[in-house]
Design a protein around this motif. Structure first.
Motif, PDB file in Angstrom:
ATOM      1  N   SER A 113      13.398  -7.429  35.726  1.00 44.72           N
ATOM      2  CA  SER A 113      14.305  -8.335  36.462  1.00 44.72           C
ATOM      3  C   SER A 113      14.771  -9.221  35.452  1.00 44.72           C
ATOM      4  N   GLY A 114      14.012  -9.805  34.360  1.00 45.12           N
ATOM      5  CA  GLY A 114      14.740 -10.795  33.636  1.00 45.12           C
ATOM      6  C   GLY A 114      15.963 -10.060  32.885  1.00 45.12           C
ATOM      7  N   GLU A 115      15.631  -8.832  32.294  1.00 53.71           N
ATOM      8  CA  GLU A 115      16.565  -8.211  31.531  1.00 53.71           C
ATOM      9  C   GLU A 115      18.045  -7.990  32.781  1.00 53.71           C
ATOM     10  N   THR A 122      13.009 -16.926  24.431  1.00 52.17           N
ATOM     11  CA  THR A 122      13.012 -15.815  25.329  1.00 52.17           C
ATOM     12  C   THR A 122      14.242 -14.830  25.331  1.00 52.17           C
ATOM     13  N   ILE A 123      15.452 -15.550  25.272  1.00 50.13           N
ATOM     14  CA  ILE A 123      16.672 -14.881  25.291  1.00 50.13           C
ATOM     15  C   ILE A 123      16.719 -13.851  24.344  1.00 50.13           C
ATOM     16  N   ASP A 124      16.430 -14.307  22.920  1.00 49.93           N
ATOM     17  CA  ASP A 124      16.408 -13.504  21.780  1.00 49.93           C
ATOM     18  C   ASP A 124      15.382 -12.200  22.222  1.00 49.93           C
ATOM     19  N   VAL A 125      14.162 -12.461  22.738  1.00 46.87           N
ATOM     20  CA  VAL A 125      13.442 -11.298  22.898  1.00 46.87           C
ATOM     21  C   VAL A 125      14.094 -10.397  23.908  1.00 46.87           C
ATOM     22  N   GLN A 126      14.635 -11.025  25.051  1.00 45.33           N
ATOM     23  CA  GLN A 126      15.162  -9.939  25.954  1.00 45.33           C
ATOM     24  C   GLN A 126      16.723  -9.337  25.500  1.00 45.33           C
ATOM     25  N   VAL A 127      17.018  -9.895  24.485  1.00 49.70           N
ATOM     26  CA  VAL A 127      18.422  -9.058  23.723  1.00 49.70           C
ATOM     27  C   VAL A 127      17.935  -8.303  23.097  1.00 49.70           C
ATOM     28  N   THR A 128      16.853  -8.249  22.004  1.00 49.03           N
ATOM     29  CA  THR A 128      16.332  -7.263  21.313  1.00 49.03           C
ATOM     30  C   THR A 128      15.580  -6.098  22.076  1.00 49.03           C
ATOM     31  N   ARG A 129      15.245  -6.283  23.446  1.00 47.31           N
ATOM     32  CA  ARG A 129      14.704  -5.577  24.120  1.00 47.31           C
ATOM     33  C   ARG A 129      16.103  -4.622  24.711  1.00 47.31           C
ATOM     34  N   LEU A 130      16.996  -5.161  25.314  1.00 48.24           N
ATOM     35  CA  LEU A 130      18.354  -4.622  25.864  1.00 48.24           C
ATOM     36  C   LEU A 130      18.850  -3.591  24.723  1.00 48.24           C
ATOM     37  N   ARG A 131      18.932  -4.407  23.385  1.00 46.17           N
ATOM     38  CA  ARG A 131      19.651  -3.589  22.332  1.00 46.17           C
ATOM     39  C   ARG A 131      19.024  -2.153  22.044  1.00 46.17           C
ATOM     40  N   ARG A 132      17.551  -2.145  22.385  1.00 46.07           N
ATOM     41  CA  ARG A 132      16.591  -0.793  21.978  1.00 46.07           C
ATOM     42  C   ARG A 132      17.155   0.058  23.030  1.00 46.07           C
ATOM     43  N   LYS A 133      17.470  -0.396  24.154  1.00 50.11           N
ATOM     44  CA  LYS A 133      17.838   0.418  25.368  1.00 50.11           C
ATOM     45  C   LYS A 133      19.423   1.024  25.686  1.00 50.11           C
ATOM     46  N   ILE A 134      20.168  -0.021  25.222  1.00 54.21           N
ATOM     47  CA  ILE A 134      21.638   0.369  25.191  1.00 54.21           C
ATOM     48  C   ILE A 134      22.377   0.691  24.045  1.00 54.21           C
ATOM     49  N   GLU A 135      21.769   0.463  22.864  1.00 47.86           N
ATOM     50  CA  GLU A 135      22.711   0.728  21.687  1.00 47.86           C
ATOM     51  C   GLU A 135      22.132   1.792  20.816  1.00 47.86           C
ATOM     52  N   GLY A 140       0.279 -19.288  22.329  1.00 44.94           N
ATOM     53  CA  GLY A 140       1.155 -19.635  21.182  1.00 44.94           C
ATOM     54  C   GLY A 140       2.537 -18.727  21.484  1.00 44.94           C
ATOM     55  N   PRO A 141       3.650 -19.088  20.570  1.00 44.44           N
ATOM     56  CA  PRO A 141       4.961 -18.602  20.686  1.00 44.44           C
ATOM     57  C   PRO A 141       4.570 -16.955  20.437  1.00 44.44           C
ATOM     58  N   ASP A 142       4.005 -16.655  19.539  1.00 48.77           N
ATOM     59  CA  ASP A 142       3.827 -15.277  18.941  1.00 48.77           C
ATOM     60  C   ASP A 142       3.087 -14.415  20.365  1.00 48.77           C
ATOM     61  N   ASP A 143       2.234 -15.016  20.901  1.00 52.00           N
ATOM     62  CA  ASP A 143       1.672 -14.333  22.078  1.00 52.00           C
ATOM     63  C   ASP A 143       2.562 -14.172  23.184  1.00 52.00           C
ATOM     64  N   ARG A 144       3.216 -15.286  23.500  1.00 50.54           N
ATOM     65  CA  ARG A 144       4.446 -15.320  24.599  1.00 50.54           C
ATOM     66  C   ARG A 144       5.497 -14.231  24.281  1.00 50.54           C
ATOM     67  N   ILE A 145       5.783 -14.033  23.013  1.00 46.44           N
ATOM     68  CA  ILE A 145       6.914 -13.052  22.593  1.00 46.44           C
ATOM     69  C   ILE A 145       6.280 -11.725  22.843  1.00 46.44           C
ATOM     70  N   ALA A 146       5.025 -11.476  22.556  1.00 39.84           N
ATOM     71  CA  ALA A 146       4.328 -10.224  22.445  1.00 39.84           C
ATOM     72  C   ALA A 146       4.304  -9.728  24.056  1.00 39.84           C
ATOM     73  N   GLY A 147       3.928 -10.644  24.854  1.00 39.20           N
ATOM     74  CA  GLY A 147       3.868 -10.187  26.360  1.00 39.20           C
ATOM     75  C   GLY A 147       5.435 -10.006  26.814  1.00 39.20           C
ATOM     76  N   LEU A 148       6.435 -10.701  26.520  1.00 38.45           N
ATOM     77  CA  LEU A 148       7.635 -10.497  26.822  1.00 38.45           C
ATOM     78  C   LEU A 148       8.206  -9.206  26.431  1.00 38.45           C
ATOM     79  N   GLU A 149       7.770  -8.937  25.032  1.00 34.00           N
ATOM     80  CA  GLU A 149       8.312  -7.717  24.589  1.00 34.00           C
ATOM     81  C   GLU A 149       7.675  -6.434  25.049  1.00 34.00           C
ATOM     82  N   ALA A 150       6.499  -6.743  25.759  1.00 32.17           N
ATOM     83  CA  ALA A 150       5.883  -5.744  26.530  1.00 32.17           C
ATOM     84  C   ALA A 150       6.513  -5.230  27.738  1.00 32.17           C
TER      85      ALA A 150
END
Length: 231
Positions: free
Chosen positions: A163-165, A196-209, A89-99
């Protein structure tokens, strides 16, 4: 005559012995070197001894599950990870990408698709140094992003990107100040879903902002996508 480079070495981690064996044989037939492990503990012992090029990791395992294992591995700059799971499911995929996973493939899957996804991840990894040759680093406030190494540095602090980020940041940096649509970013980075792009952007913001909820560098432009502001 110089020897050609050795084939990529994969580690398959799955508690299903039959699936491990089938995947191992199939991927070996496709030209990969393959090792296998039945759980996170066995996988970690192998990772300590061998420099793998990519991990194919099941999510639902006894003991430490694949999501938790991915999150811990990525904190230590481990190689790319492709997650496999019966929960697609989408939520499971998002959880994996967020990890920190680089890709996510639900079961059952077509083995040829698995091979294509593995090769896409490996190609992104190997292409990164060449693509970054013209511009090795960008400044993001107090952070300096090394586009060759995929590292964010601030003083003595180092944060590594997946690599995706890194691929996403490179695209945004090449067109800094220009909004890029989620659709274009998804296509350019080989992602099947714009979310998936939204998830990567969220992760990147946690790192650079300094404040990910009020981003200064990686901003959303309503109706247009995302834009990266360098400084």
């Amino acid at each position: 005559m110089e020897d050609s480079a050795p084939p990529p070495h994969l580690l398959i981690v799955d508690d299903d012995a039959r699936l491990r064996g089938l995947l191992g044989k199939y991927l070996a037939d496709q030209g990969f070197r393959v090792s296998t492990a039945g759980d996170a503990a066995e996988a970690e012992r192998q990772i300590d001894a061998i420099a793998f090029d990519l991990l194919v990791l099941d999510v639902m395992m006894p003991g430490e599950d694949g999501i938790a294992f991915t999150r811990r591995l990525k904190a230590d700059d481990m190689p790319p990870i492709l997650l496999l799971t019966a929960r697609g499911g989408p939520d499971d995929r998002i959880a994996g990408l967020e990890a920190g996973a680089d890709d996510y493939l639900p079961k059952p899957f077509e083995p040829r698709e698995l091979v294509l996804r593995i090769r896409t991840i490996l190609r992104r990894q190997s292409a990164a140094p060449a693509q970054a040759a013209a511009e090795n680093a960008v400044q993001l406030g107090a952070w300096r992003l090394d586009l060759n190494r995929g590292e964010l540095r601030r003083g003595g602090e180092v944060v590594r990107l997946t690599s995706g980020e890194l691929t996403l940041m490179r695209l945004l940096a090449e067109r800094a100040g220009e909004p890029i649509s989620r659709e274009e970013l998804a296509q350019a980075t080989g992602q099947a879903q714009e979310r998936t792009i939204d998830v990567q952007v969220t992760r990147l913001r946690r790192k650079i902002e300094d404040d990910p909820r009020a981003p200064h560098h990686l901003q959303t432009v309503r109706g247009k996508g995302y834009v990266l502001w360098l400084s």
